[in-house]
Design a protein around this motif. Structure first.
Motif, PDB file in Angstrom:
ATOM      1  N   LYS A  36       0.843  -1.192   0.000  1.00 43.52           N
ATOM      2  CA  LYS A  36       0.000   0.000   0.000  1.00 43.52           C
ATOM      3  C   LYS A  36       0.878   1.241   0.000  1.00 43.52           C
ATOM      4  O   LYS A  36       1.805   1.355   0.796  1.00 43.52           O
ATOM      5  N   GLN A  37       0.584   2.164  -0.893  1.00 38.10           N
ATOM      6  CA  GLN A  37       1.418   3.357  -1.034  1.00 38.10           C
ATOM      7  C   GLN A  37       0.971   4.466  -0.088  1.00 38.10           C
ATOM      8  O   GLN A  37      -0.209   4.796  -0.011  1.00 38.10           O
ATOM      9  N   LEU A  38       1.964   5.020   0.613  1.00 35.37           N
ATOM     10  CA  LEU A  38       1.746   6.132   1.536  1.00 35.37           C
ATOM     11  C   LEU A  38       2.649   7.283   1.093  1.00 35.37           C
ATOM     12  O   LEU A  38       3.869   7.146   1.062  1.00 35.37           O
ATOM     13  N   LYS A  39       2.049   8.399   0.750  1.00 36.22           N
ATOM     14  CA  LYS A  39       2.802   9.560   0.288  1.00 36.22           C
ATOM     15  C   LYS A  39       3.089  10.487   1.470  1.00 36.22           C
ATOM     16  O   LYS A  39       2.247  10.667   2.335  1.00 36.22           O
ATOM     17  N   CYS A  40       4.304  11.062   1.481  1.00 32.57           N
ATOM     18  CA  CYS A  40       4.652  11.988   2.548  1.00 32.57           C
ATOM     19  C   CYS A  40       5.743  12.961   2.087  1.00 32.57           C
ATOM     20  O   CYS A  40       6.102  12.987   0.914  1.00 32.57           O
ATOM     21  N   HIS A  41       6.260  13.733   3.037  1.00 31.50           N
ATOM     22  CA  HIS A  41       7.209  14.809   2.755  1.00 31.50           C
ATOM     23  C   HIS A  41       8.577  14.509   3.352  1.00 31.50           C
ATOM     24  O   HIS A  41       8.701  14.361   4.567  1.00 31.50           O
ATOM     25  N   LYS A  42       9.592  14.450   2.505  1.00 32.84           N
ATOM     26  CA  LYS A  42      10.944  14.167   2.974  1.00 32.84           C
ATOM     27  C   LYS A  42      11.414  15.183   4.010  1.00 32.84           C
ATOM     28  O   LYS A  42      11.999  14.810   5.020  1.00 32.84           O
ATOM     29  N   VAL A  43      11.186  16.448   3.755  1.00 33.72           N
ATOM     30  CA  VAL A  43      11.713  17.493   4.643  1.00 33.72           C
ATOM     31  C   VAL A  43      11.119  17.388   6.050  1.00 33.72           C
ATOM     32  O   VAL A  43      11.830  17.576   7.035  1.00 33.72           O
ATOM     33  N   ILE A  44       9.851  17.055   6.158  1.00 32.39           N
ATOM     34  CA  ILE A  44       9.223  16.918   7.474  1.00 32.39           C
ATOM     35  C   ILE A  44       9.798  15.697   8.185  1.00 32.39           C
ATOM     36  O   ILE A  44      10.156  15.758   9.364  1.00 32.39           O
ATOM     37  N   LEU A  45       9.906  14.582   7.478  1.00 29.26           N
ATOM     38  CA  LEU A  45      10.457  13.372   8.082  1.00 29.26           C
ATOM     39  C   LEU A  45      11.909  13.578   8.503  1.00 29.26           C
ATOM     40  O   LEU A  45      12.287  13.245   9.628  1.00 29.26           O
ATOM     41  N   ALA A  46      12.723  14.140   7.629  1.00 33.32           N
ATOM     42  CA  ALA A  46      14.146  14.330   7.921  1.00 33.32           C
ATOM     43  C   ALA A  46      14.380  15.349   9.033  1.00 33.32           C
ATOM     44  O   ALA A  46      15.328  15.199   9.816  1.00 33.32           O
ATOM     45  N   SER A  47      13.523  16.340   9.134  1.00 34.59           N
ATOM     46  CA  SER A  47      13.726  17.367  10.163  1.00 34.59           C
ATOM     47  C   SER A  47      13.341  16.889  11.557  1.00 34.59           C
ATOM     48  O   SER A  47      13.727  17.497  12.552  1.00 34.59           O
ATOM     49  N   ASN A  48      12.609  15.780  11.641  1.00 36.32           N
ATOM     50  CA  ASN A  48      12.143  15.283  12.934  1.00 36.32           C
ATOM     51  C   ASN A  48      12.699  13.927  13.314  1.00 36.32           C
ATOM     52  O   ASN A  48      12.354  13.401  14.371  1.00 36.32           O
ATOM     53  N   SER A  49      13.539  13.337  12.471  1.00 40.29           N
ATOM     54  CA  SER A  49      14.045  11.999  12.755  1.00 40.29           C
ATOM     55  C   SER A  49      15.449  11.810  12.174  1.00 40.29           C
ATOM     56  O   SER A  49      15.632  11.969  10.960  1.00 40.29           O
ATOM     57  N   PRO A  50      16.423  11.438  13.016  1.00 38.30           N
ATOM     58  CA  PRO A  50      17.764  11.183  12.484  1.00 38.30           C
ATOM     59  C   PRO A  50      17.799   9.982  11.533  1.00 38.30           C
ATOM     60  O   PRO A  50      18.614   9.936  10.613  1.00 38.30           O
ATOM     61  N   VAL A  51      16.897   9.039  11.732  1.00 36.53           N
ATOM     62  CA  VAL A  51      16.839   7.880  10.843  1.00 36.53           C
ATOM     63  C   VAL A  51      16.378   8.302   9.449  1.00 36.53           C
ATOM     64  O   VAL A  51      16.990   7.935   8.439  1.00 36.53           O
ATOM     65  N   PHE A  52      15.296   9.104   9.384  1.00 35.04           N
ATOM     66  CA  PHE A  52      14.827   9.570   8.082  1.00 35.04           C
ATOM     67  C   PHE A  52      15.827  10.543   7.458  1.00 35.04           C
ATOM     68  O   PHE A  52      16.010  10.553   6.242  1.00 35.04           O
ATOM     69  N   TYR A  53      16.503  11.337   8.277  1.00 32.52           N
ATOM     70  CA  TYR A  53      17.526  12.235   7.737  1.00 32.52           C
ATOM     71  C   TYR A  53      18.625  11.430   7.048  1.00 32.52           C
ATOM     72  O   TYR A  53      19.016  11.735   5.930  1.00 32.52           O
ATOM     73  N   ALA A  54      19.083  10.381   7.715  1.00 35.17           N
ATOM     74  CA  ALA A  54      20.111   9.521   7.118  1.00 35.17           C
ATOM     75  C   ALA A  54      19.589   8.841   5.855  1.00 35.17           C
ATOM     76  O   ALA A  54      20.315   8.698   4.871  1.00 35.17           O
ATOM     77  N   MET A  55      18.317   8.445   5.889  1.00 31.01           N
ATOM     78  CA  MET A  55      17.722   7.764   4.734  1.00 31.01           C
ATOM     79  C   MET A  55      17.696   8.665   3.497  1.00 31.01           C
ATOM     80  O   MET A  55      17.926   8.208   2.380  1.00 31.01           O
ATOM     81  N   PHE A  56      17.433   9.952   3.693  1.00 31.53           N
ATOM     82  CA  PHE A  56      17.286  10.864   2.557  1.00 31.53           C
ATOM     83  C   PHE A  56      18.530  11.710   2.271  1.00 31.53           C
ATOM     84  O   PHE A  56      18.702  12.194   1.155  1.00 31.53           O
ATOM     85  N   CYS A  57      19.395  11.916   3.269  1.00 31.84           N
ATOM     86  CA  CYS A  57      20.520  12.843   3.109  1.00 31.84           C
ATOM     87  C   CYS A  57      21.879  12.216   3.379  1.00 31.84           C
ATOM     88  O   CYS A  57      22.901  12.860   3.167  1.00 31.84           O
TER      89      CYS A  57
END
Length: 84
Positions: A36-57
């Motif tokens: 199931k596809q869930l759409k979201c915003h990279k900047v919001i995820l990366a700014s609030n989570s070091p895991v998502f920051y590492a995933m995207f940056c």
């Protein structure tokens, strides 16, 4: 075109509304066996989570349009994304 939710006093509230409306989403997670596809915003995820920051940056940043996460149910991932 502006809408009433854009005038909220809470930045978190406006971000949540954009997530719910899928406005300007720039990453898609495909969750669970049903993918199931869930759409979201990279900047919001990366700014609030070091895991998502590492995933995207990070050095090994994801470059795919869709990120597959088959080992988590879509409803669980949805609640996680809403809480970030």
């Amino acid at each position: 075109m502006t809408t009433k939710w854009q005038y909220s006093e809470s930045f978190a509230e406006t971000n949540l509304k954009m997530l719910e409306n899928e406005a300007l989403c720039d990453v898609i997670f495909a969750a669970g066996n049903e993918q199931k596809q869930l759409k979201c915003h990279k900047v919001i995820l990366a700014s609030n989570s070091p895991v998502f920051y590492a995933m995207f940056c990070g050095t090994l940043a994801e470059s795919k349009d869709v990120i597959y996460v088959p080992d988590i149910e879509s409803s669980t991932l949805y609640h996680l994304l809403r809480s970030v």
